[in-house]
Design a protein around this motif. Structure first.
Motif, mmCIF file in Angstrom:
data_model
loop_
_atom_site.group_PDB
_atom_site.id
_atom_site.type_symbol
_atom_site.label_atom_id
_atom_site.label_comp_id
_atom_site.label_asym_id
_atom_site.label_seq_id
_atom_site.Cartn_x
_atom_site.Cartn_y
_atom_site.Cartn_z
ATOM 1 N N VAL A 15 0.862 -1.185 0.000
ATOM 2 C CA VAL A 15 0.000 0.000 0.000
ATOM 3 C C VAL A 15 0.899 1.236 0.000
ATOM 4 N N GLY A 16 0.316 2.393 -0.131
ATOM 5 C CA GLY A 16 1.093 3.627 -0.185
ATOM 6 C C GLY A 16 1.994 3.826 1.017
ATOM 7 N N LEU A 50 2.520 5.120 -11.547
ATOM 8 C CA LEU A 50 1.839 4.724 -10.313
ATOM 9 C C LEU A 50 0.555 5.533 -10.127
ATOM 10 N N CYS A 53 -2.055 4.424 -12.614
ATOM 11 C CA CYS A 53 -2.639 3.150 -12.193
ATOM 12 C C CYS A 53 -3.660 3.366 -11.074
ATOM 13 N N LEU A 54 -3.300 4.190 -10.092
ATOM 14 C CA LEU A 54 -4.221 4.460 -8.985
ATOM 15 C C LEU A 54 -5.463 5.208 -9.462
ATOM 16 N N ILE A 59 -7.775 1.622 -6.366
ATOM 17 C CA ILE A 59 -7.297 0.994 -5.131
ATOM 18 C C ILE A 59 -5.897 0.414 -5.346
ATOM 19 N N GLU A 60 -5.131 0.356 -4.272
ATOM 20 C CA GLU A 60 -3.723 -0.036 -4.335
ATOM 21 C C GLU A 60 -3.463 -1.496 -4.713
ATOM 22 N N CYS A 63 -2.261 -2.197 -8.177
ATOM 23 C CA CYS A 63 -1.083 -1.460 -8.652
ATOM 24 C C CYS A 63 0.200 -1.951 -7.984
ATOM 25 N N GLN A 64 0.273 -3.223 -7.682
ATOM 26 C CA GLN A 64 1.422 -3.773 -6.962
ATOM 27 C C GLN A 64 2.739 -3.589 -7.716
ATOM 28 N N ILE A 67 3.801 0.127 -7.516
ATOM 29 C CA ILE A 67 4.271 0.495 -6.170
ATOM 30 C C ILE A 67 5.664 -0.078 -5.938
#
Length: 175
Positions: A15-16, A50, A53-54, A59-60, A63-64, A67
């Motif tokens: 996550v962020g 990134l 993608c978000l 949601i995160e 977007c693994q 990140i």
């Protein structure tokens, strides 16, 4: 062997907040920014991907890759910037007139004192905002201490050159 009897591996979802591992990105003083930033990948393209993608996925977990790529790029960038900052301060200590270099050292020491005081005040803040402030201040404090150390080493090197340079010119014997 039954599929149900095999142990399941847990998958880690980034996550962020996982981008806040290790020290924060160093703050580059404007007077040496051009030397320090020259040729460094600032990760702006990876960061743009990134955010895109978000924006698309909202949601995160979707977007693994982005990140992970940004975290790796940022770690490499920050490591390079820290080395360049310290090298730049060392070179300043060697090249600046002694009075100016000492003034710069005093300024850095003043910044360290200010950051230490702000860190003490931030220790009373709770929650995520308190953590973020302490994390950021601690990173700035450590970077500034290392810059001061590098500057001081440069100043000491300059002093040794001045003392050593005078004694090597003197001839003690003739052939």
């Amino acid at each position: 062997m039954d599929v149900d009897s095999q142990p399941m591996m847990e998958e880690t979802i980034l996550v962020g907040d996982d981008l806040m591992m290790g020290p924060p990105s160093p703050i580059i003083p404007p007077e040496i920014a051009s030397h320090v930033l020259k040729g460094v990948d600032l990760c702006d393209g990876v960061l743009r991907n990134l955010f895109l993608c978000l924006q698309i996925n909202d949601i995160e977990p979707f977007c693994q890759d982005e990140i992970s790529l940004y975290r790796q790029c940022a770690e490499n960038r920050d490591k390079e910037l820290r080395l360049r900052l310290q090298d730049s301060e060392h070179k300043l200590g060697l090249s600046m007139p002694l009075d100016e270099a000492r003034g710069r050292a005093t300024q850095l020491q003043s910044e360290i004192t200010s950051l230490e005081r702000r860190l003490i005040l931030a220790s009373g803040m709770g929650g995520m905002e308190g953590f973020r402030q302490r994390w950021s201040l601690h990173g700035c404090l450590e970077d500034t201490k290392k810059r001061l150390e590098s500057l001081t080493q440069g100043i000491e090197g300059k002093k040794k050159e001045a003392v050593g340079g005078g004694s090597t010119k003197k001839k003690w014997f003739f052939w």
